[in-house]
Design a protein around this motif. Structure first.
Motif, mmCIF file in Angstrom:
data_model
loop_
_atom_site.group_PDB
_atom_site.id
_atom_site.type_symbol
_atom_site.label_atom_id
_atom_site.label_comp_id
_atom_site.label_asym_id
_atom_site.label_seq_id
_atom_site.Cartn_x
_atom_site.Cartn_y
_atom_site.Cartn_z
ATOM 1 N N SER A 345 36.265 46.456 35.365
ATOM 2 C CA SER A 345 37.628 46.039 35.036
ATOM 3 C C SER A 345 38.408 45.642 36.286
ATOM 4 N N GLU A 346 38.110 46.310 37.405
ATOM 5 C CA GLU A 346 38.802 45.971 38.645
ATOM 6 C C GLU A 346 38.463 44.549 39.079
ATOM 7 N N VAL A 347 37.199 44.155 38.906
ATOM 8 C CA VAL A 347 36.787 42.794 39.253
ATOM 9 C C VAL A 347 37.331 41.803 38.229
ATOM 10 N N LYS A 348 37.298 42.180 36.983
ATOM 11 C CA LYS A 348 37.717 41.282 35.903
ATOM 12 C C LYS A 348 39.166 40.826 36.074
ATOM 13 N N GLN A 349 40.028 41.676 36.596
ATOM 14 C CA GLN A 349 41.438 41.304 36.757
ATOM 15 C C GLN A 349 41.637 40.204 37.800
ATOM 16 N N ILE A 396 35.021 46.121 47.705
ATOM 17 C CA ILE A 396 34.652 44.886 48.385
ATOM 18 C C ILE A 396 33.962 45.120 49.724
ATOM 19 N N HIS A 397 34.426 46.065 50.501
ATOM 20 C CA HIS A 397 34.018 46.150 51.897
ATOM 21 C C HIS A 397 32.987 47.247 52.142
ATOM 22 N N ASN A 398 31.945 46.919 52.957
ATOM 23 C CA ASN A 398 30.878 47.849 53.328
ATOM 24 C C ASN A 398 30.681 47.731 54.839
ATOM 25 N N ASN A 399 31.116 48.751 55.558
ATOM 26 C CA ASN A 399 31.076 48.702 57.027
ATOM 27 C C ASN A 399 29.658 48.601 57.569
ATOM 28 N N VAL A 400 28.695 49.218 56.880
ATOM 29 C CA VAL A 400 27.298 49.160 57.341
ATOM 30 C C VAL A 400 26.791 47.719 57.308
ATOM 31 N N VAL A 401 27.094 47.024 56.222
ATOM 32 C CA VAL A 401 26.680 45.626 56.090
ATOM 33 C C VAL A 401 27.338 44.772 57.169
ATOM 34 N N PRO A 529 26.087 34.369 39.032
ATOM 35 C CA PRO A 529 26.623 35.688 39.370
ATOM 36 C C PRO A 529 27.958 35.539 40.111
ATOM 37 N N ILE A 530 28.683 36.604 40.177
ATOM 38 C CA ILE A 530 29.962 36.625 40.889
ATOM 39 C C ILE A 530 29.797 37.500 42.128
ATOM 40 N N ILE A 531 29.910 36.897 43.295
ATOM 41 C CA ILE A 531 29.858 37.681 44.540
ATOM 42 C C ILE A 531 31.284 38.095 44.873
ATOM 43 N N PHE A 532 31.591 39.352 44.636
ATOM 44 C CA PHE A 532 32.952 39.829 44.848
ATOM 45 C C PHE A 532 33.091 40.664 46.114
#
Length: 767
Positions: A345-349, A396-401, A529-532
């Motif tokens: 739902s967070e992405v859908k908005q 959204i954010h991943n510090n390792v990546v 696909p949706i890259i969010f």
């Protein structure tokens, strides 16, 4: 202030047109049945836009297959080989080829529509080409809309875009020389349109987003001067999209049209360029403020700044609001995803599909005109809240990546040895014959395969039952390939729904729709696909089935992967960071998979990049920056293996001449390309460049139901071997076989193997 939509999706919310068209091809429904379904889809589309309050609703944006094919038919631009066919039979034969009733004709070429994943049919031109008004489709759709009380805005492809997107099929002339022949037919068409009482006609000239020569610019001037002299009441809307007008801006502003459309999503700076000139005059400026290419919600605050700037200079009556381009490139309706657990739902908005984009246009109009009613203000507040939440979301954010991307070194994108060394090591290790045969990856996905996968996703089939089914399909396919004596096998990809979606489902940072279908070509639809968020690979994605396939045969089985640029291009990509950063994240995920495949004993690994050319910016000045990061991303994914491991890549439906040096820099050991429709014409770029690595020029057009004969394949291979060293040629289809049926696939591949054997005999006899 009018609202305008440049075009709307046409396959149906649940792919109704696709299903009907394919039923028609199988003779399961009649032409009348197909026409009825098409009419129902058009009417639903028009009603949807009418209900949302859109002022200028398109007609003739609907197509049974492709809008460029439609204009070919309309203008009577029909290659001679199709003249013995008529109606829909002729229409689909031009797109797909035809092999029945004693007639055997190849399809027209197909390539990408600018920098999109939509494929169009390439017009064919010959010297002294004649044209004639050959179709009443446009007029019929105008009348059909009128029957619903909708005075539509017809859409046609302009004459210069039509000619420049085509191809000369014989030497000795330039297709622009045909302008004088085609303009009178456009005149006939415009006069017929005018008789219907049409107020506005949309003329698409997206070629204006590219670098045009002086000759091409002069042709545009000539064409629109010609149009302006036709005695009609209809007003012309000149549309350009996908980029700025650039060096063509002054030309566009001076053309005798009443409305000029600009894409301010892709190029907001061109609004300033226009407003600081006095060339706009009394033309209406149509602002493409709502993105027709991506699915993120509009940023109302940013859009309103642009709109207010235009209003301040031109006044409200001289500014329209609409989509940046046709909504053909986005799904239908986000409301259909109501019960989709895969779409958080967070992405859908943060998302807006075609129907939601209509709402965005109308709200922007109300806000721009200070009609701040409760509905408009509620939308504005909701929009601002959603956009702000996206900026700070922990999803959204991943510090390792991010650290891993930041730590990439130049050596991470280089193989251990140069190709000449690798080639000798691979020949010694693999011991493949001359003209080695293989396929591009997928095998036919039957109705049973699709149904079983759907039941598994719904929980109606257990994991063990599903695995047993996939295992049997894989083994049957391996045995068939062994039986016909293909040299390098594939596992068939029966576990995969789509070459991008399958990988996205196993990567972090992706989300998925149930009904987010977008037309790729003809009846072929994809669910991008949706890259969010930041992308990473939690675990191996393909090793299980590749290892299984290799374990049941003594022949080599290719590991099959989709490359980082293609995964990027064929997804809806986050727009809050550079695409190059997202691409490197994907490249590192694929790199991990490549390493795991090699560790599992897979000796040949294919990393498909059919979208590399598609992603090329429309203007040459922007090419280097894109190619630098795109090629490097592929090399990051591929360069982790030993010299003896052979890396393949695949590209299709692209012109390679302009980027051949960059393709060489990819340094794949083997590249397979689509060449059958052009009869090896695309090989010329590789030959002229003296491309050093191995090549598999496709000899079987898998986008056509035709089965190529052994003689036809051998003819193509003879052409290839006259251009390339025999030791560097592979034999393969143009693309994956997923969309084909088993009977035609088996016959075609048997012919392919027999042709390769004949080529080996020829080379041996010469020696």
């Amino acid at each position: 202030m009018k609202t305008i939509v440049l075009g709307y999706p046409r396959v149906g919310e649940k792919r109704e047109l696709k299903k009907a068209t394919e039923s028609y091809w199988k003779n399961d429904i009649s032409e009348d049945d197909l026409s009825l379904i098409a009419s129902q889809l058009r009417k639903k589309t028009w009603r949807t836009q009418q209900d949302q309050g859109i002022d200028l609703i398109s007609s003739n944006d609907f197509s049974m297959y492709d809008q460029v094919l439609d204009i070919c038919i309309t203008l009577g631009c029909i290659p001679e080989r199709f003249k013995n066919l008529n109606g829909l039979e002729q229409y689909f034969a031009m797109a797909r080829g035809y092999q029945a009733n004693g007639i055997d004709v190849t399809a027209m070429e197909m390539t990408k529509w600018f920098d999109t994943n939509y494929h169009y049919i390439v017009p064919e031109f010959v010297k002294n080409q004649t044209f004639n008004l050959n179709s009443d489709k446009i007029i019929n759709e105008i009348k059909e809309a009128l029957s619903l009380g909708i005075s539509s805005k017809p859409v046609i492809i302009g004459p210069i875009t039509f000619l420049l997107l085509g191809k000369e099929k014989e030497e000795g002339f330039n297709r622009l020389e045909l302008l004088d022949e085609v303009l009178p037919v456009y005149q006939e068409l415009l006069l017929e349109i005018d008789k219907q009482g049409v107020e506005y006609l949309q003329i698409d000239e997206p070629i204006l987003a590219t670098d045009l020569s002086f000759q091409e610019q002069q042709a545009l001037k000539k064409a629109y001067k010609y149009f302006s002299e036709i005695k009609v009441d209809v007003k012309y809307i000149l549309t350009n999209y996908f980029d700025c007008y650039g060096e063509n801006l002054e030309l566009a502003l001076q053309l005798p049209v009443q409305v000029l459309h600009i894409d301010v999503v892709r190029c907001s700076m061109q609004l300033d360029d226009i407003l600081k000139t006095n060339l706009i005059g009394d033309k209406i400026l149509s602002l493409g403020v709502v993105d027709g290419r991506n699915i993120w919600i509009n940023d109302f605050e940013k859009s309103l700044q642009l709109i207010k700037k235009a209003q301040a200079k031109l006044g409200e009556d001289q500014v329209w609001l609409g989509t940046s381009c046709s909504l053909l490139h986005v799904p239908y309706n986000l409301e259909l995803e109501e019960h989709n657990a895969q779409l958080k739902s967070e992405v859908k908005q943060w998302l807006a599909f075609a129907k939601q984009k209509l709402q965005e246009i109308m709200v922007l109009k109300q806000l721009a005109l200070n009609e701040k009613n409760d509905t408009a203000m509620s939308f504005f507040v909701k929009n601002k809240k959603a956009n702000n939440s996206r900026k700070v979301s922990a999803l959204i954010h991943n510090n390792v990546v991010n650290r891993r991307v930041d730590n990439l070194k130049p050596t991470d994108s280089e193989r251990v040895s140069q190709f000449s060394v690798r080639q000798q090591l691979q020949r010694k290790a693999l011991k493949l014959p001359l003209f080695p045969t293989t396929t591009i990856g997928s095998f036919p996905q039957t109705k049973e395969v699709r149904q079983t996968r759907a039941k598994f996703k719904k929980g109606q089939v257990s994991q063990d039952e599903y695995d047993a089914f996939i295992q049997k399909e894989t083994e049957d396919t391996i045995r068939f390939q062994e039986k016909i004596d293909l040299d390098v096998l594939v596992h068939g990809e029966f576990e995969r729904n789509d070459m991008v979606e399958y990988f996205g489902e196993q990567l972090e940072g992706f989300s998925f729709t149930k009904f987010g279908w977008v037309q790729s070509y003809g009846s072929r639809c994809v669910k991008p696909p949706i890259i969010f968020g930041d992308v990473s690979r939690p675990k191996p994605m393909t090793v299980k089935w590749s290892s299984y396939a290799q374990s049941i045969t003594k022949k080599y089985v290719k590991g099959m992967l989709t490359g980082p640029v293609t995964i990027l291009q064929w997804s809806f990509v986050r727009n809050d960071q550079p695409r190059s950063v997202t691409c490197n994240q994907i490249a590192l995920a694929i790199r991990d998979e490549v390493r795991d495949l090699e560790d599992a004993g897979v000796k040949i690994i294919q990393i498909d990049e059919p979208a590399l050319r598609e992603g090329l910016p429309l203007r040459k000045e922007d090419w280097k920056a894109y190619l630098d990061w795109a090629i490097n991303a592929f090399k990051i994914s591929a360069s982790v293996v030993k010299d003896e491991t052979q890396i393949h890549t695949h590209m299709c439906y692209s012109e390679f001449n302009d980027i051949i040096e960059s393709i060489a820099q990819m340094d794949a050991d083997v590249i397979t390309i689509e060449t059958s429709r052009s009869e090896m014409e695309l090989l010329k770029a590789f030959v002229d460049f003296k491309y050093p690595n191995e090549i598999g020029p496709g000899v079987y057009d898998i986008h056509s139901p035709r089965v190529p004969s052994q003689e036809e394949i051998e003819y193509l291979l003879d052409k290839a071997s006259s251009l390339l060293p025999s030791g560097n040629i592979w034999v393969n289809p143009d693309c994956g076989l997923k969309t084909r049926d088993w009977p035609e696939t088996k016959t075609a591949l048997k012919n392919l193997v027999q042709s390769a054997n004949r080529m080996r005999e020829k080379v041996t006899n010469v020696v």
